[in-house]
Scaffold this motif. Structure first.
Motif, PDB file in Angstrom:
ATOM      1  N   SER A 156       0.821  -1.204   0.000  1.00  0.00           N
ATOM      2  CA  SER A 156       0.000   0.000   0.000  1.00  0.00           C
ATOM      3  C   SER A 156       0.862   1.264   0.000  1.00  0.00           C
ATOM      4  CB  SER A 156      -0.939   0.000   1.206  1.00  0.00           C
ATOM      5  OG  SER A 156      -1.856  -1.076   1.117  1.00  0.00           O
ATOM      6  N   TYR A 157       2.024   1.205   0.626  1.00  0.00           N
ATOM      7  CA  TYR A 157       2.931   2.347   0.612  1.00  0.00           C
ATOM      8  C   TYR A 157       3.403   2.629  -0.811  1.00  0.00           C
ATOM      9  CZ  TYR A 157       6.685   5.495   2.102  1.00  0.00           C
ATOM     10  OH  TYR A 157       7.491   6.597   2.274  1.00  0.00           O
ATOM     11  N   VAL A 158       3.788   1.589  -1.523  1.00  0.00           N
ATOM     12  CA  VAL A 158       4.221   1.756  -2.915  1.00  0.00           C
ATOM     13  C   VAL A 158       3.080   2.299  -3.766  1.00  0.00           C
ATOM     14  CG1 VAL A 158       5.049   0.542  -4.972  1.00  0.00           C
ATOM     15  CG2 VAL A 158       5.984  -0.034  -2.724  1.00  0.00           C
ATOM     16  N   PHE A 159       1.897   1.749  -3.579  1.00  0.00           N
ATOM     17  CA  PHE A 159       0.728   2.190  -4.339  1.00  0.00           C
ATOM     18  C   PHE A 159       0.413   3.660  -4.084  1.00  0.00           C
ATOM     19  CE2 PHE A 159      -3.903   2.943  -3.964  1.00  0.00           C
ATOM     20  CZ  PHE A 159      -4.256   2.844  -5.309  1.00  0.00           C
ATOM     21  N   ASN A 214      -0.016  10.623 -13.163  1.00  0.00           N
ATOM     22  CA  ASN A 214      -0.239  10.279 -14.563  1.00  0.00           C
ATOM     23  C   ASN A 214      -0.322  11.562 -15.385  1.00  0.00           C
ATOM     24  OD1 ASN A 214      -0.625   7.273 -14.606  1.00  0.00           O
ATOM     25  ND2 ASN A 214      -2.215   7.804 -13.130  1.00  0.00           N
ATOM     26  N   VAL A 215       0.301  11.566 -16.549  1.00  0.00           N
ATOM     27  CA  VAL A 215       0.223  12.720 -17.445  1.00  0.00           C
ATOM     28  C   VAL A 215      -1.104  12.646 -18.180  1.00  0.00           C
ATOM     29  CG1 VAL A 215       1.265  13.906 -19.412  1.00  0.00           C
ATOM     30  CG2 VAL A 215       2.727  12.808 -17.705  1.00  0.00           C
ATOM     31  N   ILE A 216      -2.002  13.589 -17.902  1.00  0.00           N
ATOM     32  CA  ILE A 216      -3.322  13.572 -18.529  1.00  0.00           C
ATOM     33  C   ILE A 216      -3.346  14.387 -19.815  1.00  0.00           C
ATOM     34  CG2 ILE A 216      -4.564  13.105 -16.397  1.00  0.00           C
ATOM     35  CD1 ILE A 216      -5.188  16.077 -16.176  1.00  0.00           C
ATOM     36  N   TRP A 217      -2.351  15.258 -19.998  1.00  0.00           N
ATOM     37  CA  TRP A 217      -2.235  16.025 -21.246  1.00  0.00           C
ATOM     38  C   TRP A 217      -0.821  16.578 -21.336  1.00  0.00           C
ATOM     39  CZ3 TRP A 217      -0.818  21.183 -21.588  1.00  0.00           C
ATOM     40  CH2 TRP A 217      -0.819  21.724 -22.886  1.00  0.00           C
ATOM     41  N   SER A 218      -0.281  16.626 -22.538  1.00  0.00           N
ATOM     42  CA  SER A 218       0.997  17.301 -22.755  1.00  0.00           C
ATOM     43  C   SER A 218       1.100  17.676 -24.222  1.00  0.00           C
ATOM     44  CB  SER A 218       2.182  16.411 -22.360  1.00  0.00           C
ATOM     45  OG  SER A 218       2.403  15.396 -23.307  1.00  0.00           O
ATOM     46  N   PRO A 258      -8.330   6.756  -7.063  1.00  0.00           N
ATOM     47  CA  PRO A 258      -7.485   6.095  -8.057  1.00  0.00           C
ATOM     48  C   PRO A 258      -8.282   5.775  -9.302  1.00  0.00           C
ATOM     49  CG  PRO A 258      -8.097   4.561  -6.341  1.00  0.00           C
ATOM     50  CD  PRO A 258      -8.606   5.902  -5.910  1.00  0.00           C
ATOM     51  N   SER A 259      -7.583   5.340 -10.320  1.00  0.00           N
ATOM     52  CA  SER A 259      -8.244   5.036 -11.584  1.00  0.00           C
ATOM     53  C   SER A 259      -9.134   3.808 -11.436  1.00  0.00           C
ATOM     54  CB  SER A 259      -7.201   4.778 -12.667  1.00  0.00           C
ATOM     55  OG  SER A 259      -6.555   3.529 -12.438  1.00  0.00           O
ATOM     56  N   PRO A 260     -10.039   3.571 -12.405  1.00  0.00           N
ATOM     57  CA  PRO A 260     -10.915   2.391 -12.314  1.00  0.00           C
ATOM     58  C   PRO A 260     -10.160   1.075 -12.279  1.00  0.00           C
ATOM     59  CG  PRO A 260     -11.763   3.958 -13.918  1.00  0.00           C
ATOM     60  CD  PRO A 260     -10.406   4.457 -13.510  1.00  0.00           C
ATOM     61  N   ASP A 261      -8.866   1.093 -12.637  1.00  0.00           N
ATOM     62  CA  ASP A 261      -8.089  -0.139 -12.604  1.00  0.00           C
ATOM     63  C   ASP A 261      -7.640  -0.508 -11.195  1.00  0.00           C
ATOM     64  OD1 ASP A 261      -6.410   0.821 -15.665  1.00  0.00           O
ATOM     65  OD2 ASP A 261      -8.248  -0.324 -15.377  1.00  0.00           O
ATOM     66  N   ASN A 319       2.287   7.246 -18.030  1.00  0.00           N
ATOM     67  CA  ASN A 319       0.983   6.566 -18.148  1.00  0.00           C
ATOM     68  C   ASN A 319       1.159   5.157 -17.576  1.00  0.00           C
ATOM     69  OD1 ASN A 319      -0.608   8.620 -19.688  1.00  0.00           O
ATOM     70  ND2 ASN A 319       1.047   8.314 -21.144  1.00  0.00           N
ATOM     71  N   TYR A 320       0.956   5.016 -16.265  1.00  0.00           N
ATOM     72  CA  TYR A 320       1.472   3.851 -15.553  1.00  0.00           C
ATOM     73  C   TYR A 320       0.506   2.673 -15.464  1.00  0.00           C
ATOM     74  CZ  TYR A 320       4.830   7.401 -14.203  1.00  0.00           C
ATOM     75  OH  TYR A 320       5.766   8.395 -14.234  1.00  0.00           O
ATOM     76  N   GLY A 321      -0.814   2.936 -15.571  1.00  0.00           N
ATOM     77  CA  GLY A 321      -1.746   1.842 -15.365  1.00  0.00           C
ATOM     78  C   GLY A 321      -1.507   1.210 -14.003  1.00  0.00           C
ATOM     79  N   PRO A 322      -1.477  -0.121 -13.925  1.00  0.00           N
ATOM     80  CA  PRO A 322      -1.256  -0.783 -12.637  1.00  0.00           C
ATOM     81  C   PRO A 322       0.216  -0.987 -12.290  1.00  0.00           C
ATOM     82  CG  PRO A 322      -1.794  -2.405 -14.289  1.00  0.00           C
ATOM     83  CD  PRO A 322      -1.854  -1.076 -14.987  1.00  0.00           C
ATOM     84  N   ASP A 323       1.145  -0.352 -13.018  1.00  0.00           N
ATOM     85  CA  ASP A 323       2.565  -0.510 -12.722  1.00  0.00           C
ATOM     86  C   ASP A 323       2.936   0.419 -11.565  1.00  0.00           C
ATOM     87  OD1 ASP A 323       5.277  -0.902 -12.661  1.00  0.00           O
ATOM     88  OD2 ASP A 323       5.573  -0.738 -14.831  1.00  0.00           O
TER      89      ASP A 323
END
Length: 470
Positions: free
Chosen positions: A48-51, A135-139, A262-265, A327-331
């Motif tokens: 959980s700390y990493v997350f 997460n980068v949402i726009w650039s 957090p994201s839906p993932d 853009n990490y997803g579950p990583d």
């Protein structure tokens, strides 16, 4: 990887039919059950700390940077850096000598916030927006007009995902998954003589809530009295996170989760947090009688955040992020390490920042020595923008012995050899090399920045050359 369930172990007692009446009576009345293990607590605290590390870091960074005190700016305004880092700067975040930053924290909970970027007339400008999970949402990213040919005027609307309404004409809508957004607009600077032009461009950048934007486009911005607060500066967010105990860390997380889900993932990660007594907006109730397991999990989590993940690109002592950054997803491991080492890092199309602290023999770089970095003709940093190399102390500050604003790169006249190769000499003492990079006198590290990198910089087909001691 975050585990899917608790692992609880128990021992059931068994009575042997031929063991005698006394034993049988005792077995029936007092079954022996081993105590529950706390191993699952240690593992889930670490996971959980990493997350959660990026969210806690961003929340502390937002709190430190927003307000009306010196060095801060109100929410939904920009703060413009006005000078390149001075000699002896103590920031451990390896400050760039190539760009001046305009930064701001947006709050989209009440209404959209509009970012207007002017035409840069050929000057390199790179802009990015990060949500609270980094997460980068726009650039400006892979847009070629934002790179070699400069940035064309554009308007971006950052909108809470369920908002309905009318946006300004030609505004690009970006749905934001969190309440807060961090904005960073970086403008190329060519040294002290160029600052007036950079500042003029900065003043043309606008940020405002929709209602203000529609009523008056002359919105406020803040001129920095010094450089913007950096998310990794000593004594501010990064060290504050490191100083938090388990209760402090998870209470900060629980409060931040209210507005920044957090994201839906990630629903399973919230279930794991629930197992630990961590729920959005509620006081944390960590498991009782498990202080040792909680402390061990926290220590393990801190170590994992600082450990390079297996998908980090590494060659010749250099380390840099590849295709998954931004853009990490579950990583979660990559996301936490990126936040720990390079807060605010963009995507593979924004910038590559390679770092090295060891020479080709595995020894620490030290300014008492002389080193050469040789780029073969076909191995120069692959960029659509430009590249540079800067030396810092081992803590990431600019060395006091190094001349101000010195970096080596293709933008400041790096000299090539006759065969097209390029040699960079690194030492604390000036040499005869045309491409001399000043270094601190003690142990140091090098940072190579690739602005608008080409794909081969992040897919592993290109590698930075070794740093060879002469």
């Amino acid at each position: 990887m975050i585990k899917t369930r608790r692992e609880l172990f128990s021992l059931s007692s068994t009575c042997a039919s031929l063991a005698g009446l006394a034993f049988l009576a005792g077995c029936a009345s007092s079954p022996t059950v081993a105590p529950k293990t706390t191993g699952w607590i240690k593992d889930e605290v670490a996971d959980s700390y990493v997350f959660a590390y990026p969210l806690v870091l961003m929340d502390l960074a937002r709190e430190a940077a927003t307000g009306t005190d010196p060095g801060q700016a109100p929410v939904n305004t920009l703060r413009h850096a006005q000078a390149l880092p001075p000699v002896g700067a103590t920031s451990p975040s390896t400050p760039s000598l190539d760009t001046l930053d305009s930064t701001g924290w947006l709050d989209v909970s009440d209404e959209p916030v509009i970012l207007s970027l002017p035409d840069s007339h050929g000057r390199y400008v790179d802009a990015r927006a990060l949500d609270m999970w980094t997460n980068v949402i726009w650039s400006t990213g892979a847009q070629t007009d934002a790179r070699v040919g400069g940035l064309k005027a554009k308007t971006i609307a950052f909108v809470q995902k369920d908002w309905q309404g009318t946006l300004p004409a030609n505004a690009k809508r970006i749905d934001v998954p969190t309440r807060y957004v961090w904005i960073d607009v970086r403008v190329q600077s060519n040294g002290k003589h160029d600052l007036t032009a950079v500042r003029k461009l900065q003043r043309a950048i606008r940020v405002a809530p929709l209602s203000v934007f529609n009523g008056d486009t002359r919105v406020a911005s803040v001129v920095a009295r010094s450089n913007p607060p950096d998310m990794g500066v000593s004594g501010t967010p990064a060290t504050q996170v490191a100083a938090l105990d388990a209760n402090g860390f998870f209470n900060r997380l629980a409060q931040a989760l209210q507005d920044n889900p957090p994201s839906p993932d990630d629903p399973h990660a919230l279930n794991i947090l629930g197992n630990l007594g961590v729920n959005p907006g509620e006081p944390v109730q960590l498991p009782k009688n498990a202080s040792d397991a909680i402390a061990a999990g926290l220590a393990d989590g801190r170590e994992r955040v600082a450990t390079p993940p297996s998908n980090l690109l590494m060659a010749n002592g250099w380390k840099w992020f590849g295709d998954g950054v931004g853009n990490y997803g579950p990583d979660y491991a990559l996301r936490a390490y990126a936040a720990f080492t390079q807060p605010g890092v963009g995507t593979k199309d924004d910038e590559v920042r390679a770092m090295v602290a060891l020479d080709s023999d595995g020894h620490a770089l030290n300014g008492a020595n002389r080193y050469v970095i040789r780029f073969e003709p076909n191995q120069l940093p692959p960029v659509r923008g430009f590249w540079s190399i800067t030396a810092y102390t081992k803590d990431g500050a600019l060395g006091e012995s190094a001349p101000a604003h010195v970096a080596v790169g293709d933008r400041n006249g790096a000299h090539r050899n006759r065969d097209g190769s390029l040699d960079v000499t690194v030492s604390s003492a000036r040499g005869k090399s045309a491409n001399w990079l000043p270094a601190p006198r003690a142990d140091f590290q090098l940072v190579m920045r690739l602005y608008a990198p080409k794909p081969q910089a992040t897919d592993g087909t290109w590698q930075p050359p070794a740093v060879v001691r002469q």
